[in-house]
Write a protein that holds these residues in place. Sequence first.
Motif, PDB file in Angstrom:
ATOM      1  N   THR A 111       0.844  -1.193   0.000  1.00 34.65           N
ATOM      2  CA  THR A 111       0.000   0.000   0.000  1.00 34.65           C
ATOM      3  C   THR A 111       0.880   1.243   0.000  1.00 34.65           C
ATOM      4  OG1 THR A 111      -0.137  -0.020   2.414  1.00 34.65           O
ATOM      5  CG2 THR A 111      -1.876  -1.171   1.187  1.00 34.65           C
ATOM      6  N   PHE A 112       0.314   2.331  -0.476  1.00 35.54           N
ATOM      7  CA  PHE A 112       1.084   3.562  -0.630  1.00 35.54           C
ATOM      8  C   PHE A 112       0.453   4.665   0.212  1.00 35.54           C
ATOM      9  CE2 PHE A 112       1.188   1.149  -4.602  1.00 35.54           C
ATOM     10  CZ  PHE A 112       2.547   0.844  -4.649  1.00 35.54           C
ATOM     11  N   PRO A 113       1.112   5.046   1.303  1.00 32.76           N
ATOM     12  CA  PRO A 113       0.565   6.139   2.119  1.00 32.76           C
ATOM     13  C   PRO A 113       0.635   7.452   1.353  1.00 32.76           C
ATOM     14  CG  PRO A 113       2.767   5.548   2.862  1.00 32.76           C
ATOM     15  CD  PRO A 113       2.382   4.527   1.827  1.00 32.76           C
ATOM     16  N   PRO A 114      -0.193   8.414   1.732  1.00 33.12           N
ATOM     17  CA  PRO A 114      -0.171   9.697   1.015  1.00 33.12           C
ATOM     18  C   PRO A 114       1.195  10.358   1.092  1.00 33.12           C
ATOM     19  CG  PRO A 114      -2.133   9.507   2.401  1.00 33.12           C
ATOM     20  CD  PRO A 114      -1.247   8.356   2.766  1.00 33.12           C
ATOM     21  N   ALA A 115       1.673  10.830  -0.042  1.00 29.82           N
ATOM     22  CA  ALA A 115       2.960  11.515  -0.089  1.00 29.82           C
ATOM     23  C   ALA A 115       2.836  13.004   0.166  1.00 29.82           C
ATOM     24  CB  ALA A 115       3.629  11.279  -1.453  1.00 29.82           C
ATOM     25  N   TYR A 116       1.609  13.516   0.112  1.00 29.19           N
ATOM     26  CA  TYR A 116       1.379  14.949   0.291  1.00 29.19           C
ATOM     27  C   TYR A 116       0.182  15.144   1.213  1.00 29.19           C
ATOM     28  CZ  TYR A 116       4.199  15.064  -3.978  1.00 29.19           C
ATOM     29  OH  TYR A 116       5.196  14.884  -4.905  1.00 29.19           O
ATOM     30  N   PRO A 117       0.078  16.300   1.888  1.00 29.26           N
ATOM     31  CA  PRO A 117      -1.109  16.578   2.715  1.00 29.26           C
ATOM     32  C   PRO A 117      -2.363  16.701   1.857  1.00 29.26           C
ATOM     33  CG  PRO A 117       0.320  18.505   2.598  1.00 29.26           C
ATOM     34  CD  PRO A 117       1.087  17.362   1.993  1.00 29.26           C
ATOM     35  N   LEU A 118      -3.517  16.698   2.529  1.00 24.15           N
ATOM     36  CA  LEU A 118      -4.795  16.657   1.820  1.00 24.15           C
ATOM     37  C   LEU A 118      -4.995  17.875   0.935  1.00 24.15           C
ATOM     38  CD1 LEU A 118      -7.521  15.309   1.323  1.00 24.15           C
ATOM     39  CD2 LEU A 118      -8.403  16.472   3.355  1.00 24.15           C
ATOM     40  N   TRP A 119      -4.622  19.064   1.390  1.00 23.67           N
ATOM     41  CA  TRP A 119      -4.882  20.260   0.591  1.00 23.67           C
ATOM     42  C   TRP A 119      -4.067  20.251  -0.691  1.00 23.67           C
ATOM     43  CZ3 TRP A 119      -1.094  23.866  -0.573  1.00 23.67           C
ATOM     44  CH2 TRP A 119       0.099  23.795   0.154  1.00 23.67           C
ATOM     45  N   ILE A 120      -2.877  19.667  -0.654  1.00 29.71           N
ATOM     46  CA  ILE A 120      -2.080  19.542  -1.888  1.00 29.71           C
ATOM     47  C   ILE A 120      -2.701  18.493  -2.801  1.00 29.71           C
ATOM     48  CG2 ILE A 120       0.166  18.878  -2.824  1.00 29.71           C
ATOM     49  CD1 ILE A 120       1.499  20.120  -0.463  1.00 29.71           C
ATOM     50  N   GLN A 121      -3.228  17.410  -2.222  1.00 25.81           N
ATOM     51  CA  GLN A 121      -3.898  16.405  -3.044  1.00 25.81           C
ATOM     52  C   GLN A 121      -5.114  16.997  -3.762  1.00 25.81           C
ATOM     53  OE1 GLN A 121      -4.689  12.574  -1.155  1.00 25.81           O
ATOM     54  NE2 GLN A 121      -3.095  12.965   0.346  1.00 25.81           N
ATOM     55  N   VAL A 122      -5.860  17.859  -3.079  1.00 23.39           N
ATOM     56  CA  VAL A 122      -7.026  18.491  -3.703  1.00 23.39           C
ATOM     57  C   VAL A 122      -6.594  19.339  -4.894  1.00 23.39           C
ATOM     58  CG1 VAL A 122      -8.834  20.212  -3.344  1.00 23.39           C
ATOM     59  CG2 VAL A 122      -8.442  18.441  -1.623  1.00 23.39           C
ATOM     60  N   ILE A 123      -5.515  20.092  -4.730  1.00 28.15           N
ATOM     61  CA  ILE A 123      -4.998  20.897  -5.853  1.00 28.15           C
ATOM     62  C   ILE A 123      -4.560  19.987  -6.992  1.00 28.15           C
ATOM     63  CG2 ILE A 123      -3.188  22.496  -6.550  1.00 28.15           C
ATOM     64  CD1 ILE A 123      -3.256  23.667  -3.744  1.00 28.15           C
ATOM     65  N   MET A 124      -3.920  18.864  -6.656  1.00 28.41           N
ATOM     66  CA  MET A 124      -3.472  17.919  -7.686  1.00 28.41           C
ATOM     67  C   MET A 124      -4.658  17.327  -8.442  1.00 28.41           C
ATOM     68  SD  MET A 124      -0.317  15.832  -5.940  1.00 28.41           S
ATOM     69  CE  MET A 124       1.323  16.547  -5.860  1.00 28.41           C
ATOM     70  N   VAL A 125      -5.730  17.008  -7.717  1.00 27.91           N
ATOM     71  CA  VAL A 125      -6.919  16.469  -8.384  1.00 27.91           C
ATOM     72  C   VAL A 125      -7.482  17.489  -9.352  1.00 27.91           C
ATOM     73  CG1 VAL A 125      -9.304  15.745  -8.013  1.00 27.91           C
ATOM     74  CG2 VAL A 125      -7.491  14.818  -6.582  1.00 27.91           C
ATOM     75  N   ALA A 126      -7.541  18.751  -8.933  1.00 26.52           N
ATOM     76  CA  ALA A 126      -8.049  19.800  -9.820  1.00 26.52           C
ATOM     77  C   ALA A 126      -7.181  19.930 -11.073  1.00 26.52           C
ATOM     78  CB  ALA A 126      -8.113  21.133  -9.073  1.00 26.52           C
ATOM     79  N   VAL A 127      -5.866  19.900 -10.894  1.00 28.30           N
ATOM     80  CA  VAL A 127      -4.958  19.987 -12.050  1.00 28.30           C
ATOM     81  C   VAL A 127      -5.136  18.770 -12.955  1.00 28.30           C
ATOM     82  CG1 VAL A 127      -2.530  20.043 -12.741  1.00 28.30           C
ATOM     83  CG2 VAL A 127      -3.297  21.420 -10.812  1.00 28.30           C
ATOM     84  N   ALA A 128      -5.297  17.593 -12.348  1.00 24.68           N
ATOM     85  CA  ALA A 128      -5.476  16.374 -13.144  1.00 24.68           C
ATOM     86  C   ALA A 128      -6.752  16.437 -13.974  1.00 24.68           C
ATOM     87  CB  ALA A 128      -5.501  15.151 -12.225  1.00 24.68           C
ATOM     88  N   VAL A 129      -7.850  16.924 -13.388  1.00 24.29           N
ATOM     89  CA  VAL A 129      -9.111  17.008 -14.123  1.00 24.29           C
ATOM     90  C   VAL A 129      -9.003  18.030 -15.255  1.00 24.29           C
ATOM     91  CG1 VAL A 129     -11.557  17.581 -13.949  1.00 24.29           C
ATOM     92  CG2 VAL A 129     -10.468  16.238 -12.155  1.00 24.29           C
ATOM     93  N   VAL A 130      -8.330  19.147 -15.006  1.00 21.49           N
ATOM     94  CA  VAL A 130      -8.108  20.128 -16.074  1.00 21.49           C
ATOM     95  C   VAL A 130      -7.308  19.492 -17.211  1.00 21.49           C
ATOM     96  CG1 VAL A 130      -6.940  22.275 -16.659  1.00 21.49           C
ATOM     97  CG2 VAL A 130      -8.334  22.151 -14.605  1.00 21.49           C
ATOM     98  N   ALA A 131      -6.282  18.714 -16.858  1.00 19.91           N
ATOM     99  CA  ALA A 131      -5.478  18.048 -17.889  1.00 19.91           C
ATOM    100  C   ALA A 131      -6.318  17.062 -18.695  1.00 19.91           C
ATOM    101  CB  ALA A 131      -4.300  17.328 -17.241  1.00 19.91           C
ATOM    102  N   ILE A 132      -7.216  16.332 -18.022  1.00 24.24           N
ATOM    103  CA  ILE A 132      -8.099  15.418 -18.753  1.00 24.24           C
ATOM    104  C   ILE A 132      -8.993  16.203 -19.715  1.00 24.24           C
ATOM    105  CG2 ILE A 132      -9.925  13.703 -18.532  1.00 24.24           C
ATOM    106  CD1 ILE A 132      -8.874  13.159 -15.693  1.00 24.24           C
ATOM    107  N   GLY A 133      -9.513  17.331 -19.224  1.00 26.63           N
ATOM    108  CA  GLY A 133     -10.355  18.151 -20.085  1.00 26.63           C
ATOM    109  C   GLY A 133      -9.629  18.624 -21.328  1.00 26.63           C
ATOM    110  N   ILE A 134      -8.361  18.946 -21.188  1.00 33.61           N
ATOM    111  CA  ILE A 134      -7.578  19.373 -22.362  1.00 33.61           C
ATOM    112  C   ILE A 134      -7.396  18.211 -23.329  1.00 33.61           C
ATOM    113  CG2 ILE A 134      -5.317  20.202 -23.113  1.00 33.61           C
ATOM    114  CD1 ILE A 134      -5.175  21.830 -20.548  1.00 33.61           C
ATOM    115  N   THR A 135      -7.123  17.019 -22.812  1.00 34.10           N
ATOM    116  CA  THR A 135      -6.962  15.864 -23.713  1.00 34.10           C
ATOM    117  C   THR A 135      -8.259  15.518 -24.417  1.00 34.10           C
ATOM    118  OG1 THR A 135      -7.423  14.293 -21.922  1.00 34.10           O
ATOM    119  CG2 THR A 135      -5.130  14.923 -22.274  1.00 34.10           C
TER     120      THR A 135
END
Length: 498
Positions: A339-363
């Motif tokens: 298993t892989f514990p979180p490498a970043y705190p929750l607020w950074i993960q939320v920002i990463m999710v937002a960036v990931a969804v934007v990237a999907i939208g561009i693709t």
Amino acid sequence: MAKQPRGANRPPTDGLPKTEPLTPSQMHQNAAAKRMLRRLVQSESPPTAPLSIVDRLAGSPYANPMIQVGGVDTSARKTMDFALHLAESMFRYGAGSLEVETSIIAVTAALGLKNIEVDITNQSVGINYAPKDQTPIALLRVVRSWTNNYAGLAKVHQLVTDIVAGGVGRDEAIRRLDEIIRSPKPFPRWMVTVAFAVFSAVFVGVIGGGPGASAVAFASNILISLLARKLGRWRTPDFFVTAACSFVVTVIALLMWKFGSPVGFRLAPAIVVVGGILLLLPTGRLVSSVQDAINGFPVTAAGRFLSTLLTFGAVVAGIAVAFVVGDRIGMAPIDVTETFPPAYPLWIQVIMVAVAVVAIGITEQTDWKLLLPTAAVGVVGHLVLIGSDLLGAGARFSPALAAVVIGLLARVVALKMGAPQLVVAVPAGLILLPGLTIFRSMYVLTIEESEILLGAGGMLSAGAIVFGVAGGIVLGDTLARPLTRSLASNERRRARRR
């Protein structure tokens, strides 16, 4: 013979209560009671009455279209050609069968054609026009290609809304549709390639990978994007393109596992593979196929399900071949239970999710105005996923619950922005797919032959999660329909003012 007095043969009425005449209010109450009783014992319509095709628009943004032509349209063939061209464009851009059907019905009704029948299968759209006492017309259009163009799909949705609102005639609609088809996609190809790699790198960080793993994922996804483009130029079938891409990303991960890496990637090969295969999974096609099956299009759903299963098969085949190659070169065993514990705190993960969804939208070539709202829906879905896990909902139910929330919010946001629900729901829901489960199950099936039942069970579990996510998005869309009727009417009023 003597006459008897009048009324002599009548029965005596002495002792019987005398009836008083009914007042108007009592008569009204009796009539109301009779009507209520009649409604209770009779159905609202005869059970054998055919359903009007315009009734199919109920619950859609195109209900009650404004009829622009009185009587029979003398140029029905032009209207039917336009409707078929519209349907073909929507199918090419990824729309579901119900959306295509309602758009055809709404457009033909608004442009004055009655007695229309629509038949949609996996790759074809047929329209039959049979007015009374006239020669019928039947047209068929086959869709032979698909492309990522959610921005084009949103523009077509807006065009249909304008036609239904009565603000656009047929000639103007034909011109606008041609402009939509000829207009370039919102993002250039190089930006799509970079967005593909950015999504992989960011999502690796969300599921527990560090900066090193994200860097490897970014580089490997740039490579498979270029590979897919090259194979596409050679007219390679999509099955082999997908298999080759999943093979390459898995081989890179296994080589880093075997020979080590200066960026600290040695402990997590599965994470990089997950980041590479998520965008290869046919999420949009799967959601459309589930939607078609639920909405009563079994032929189209079966065809899309088969295409989806083939794509999933290509992904797992590429991973399996890479495992065999890794085993032949002496790859060390991988602990698939890690298993892989979180490498970043929750607020950074939320920002990463937002960036990931934007990237999907561009693709997916989403309109840039929809990127931030789609990212917000994806973040809410991710928070629901985390909350469900904390409450003990389980690994299978939590993604489905998050998908219901995403599907509901996606319909609200999409109608506010003048787009179909699929354009928002698919990029926001991609983060819910079980990439780690697919990787671990394929490793067990391919390498650890003694645990084949464990691997097969893992693949079934992954399939259940995938279908749960797709079904949850469709359920959320259905639950949101009663809540968004006013949004659809407001959108049509804005179209009339334009």
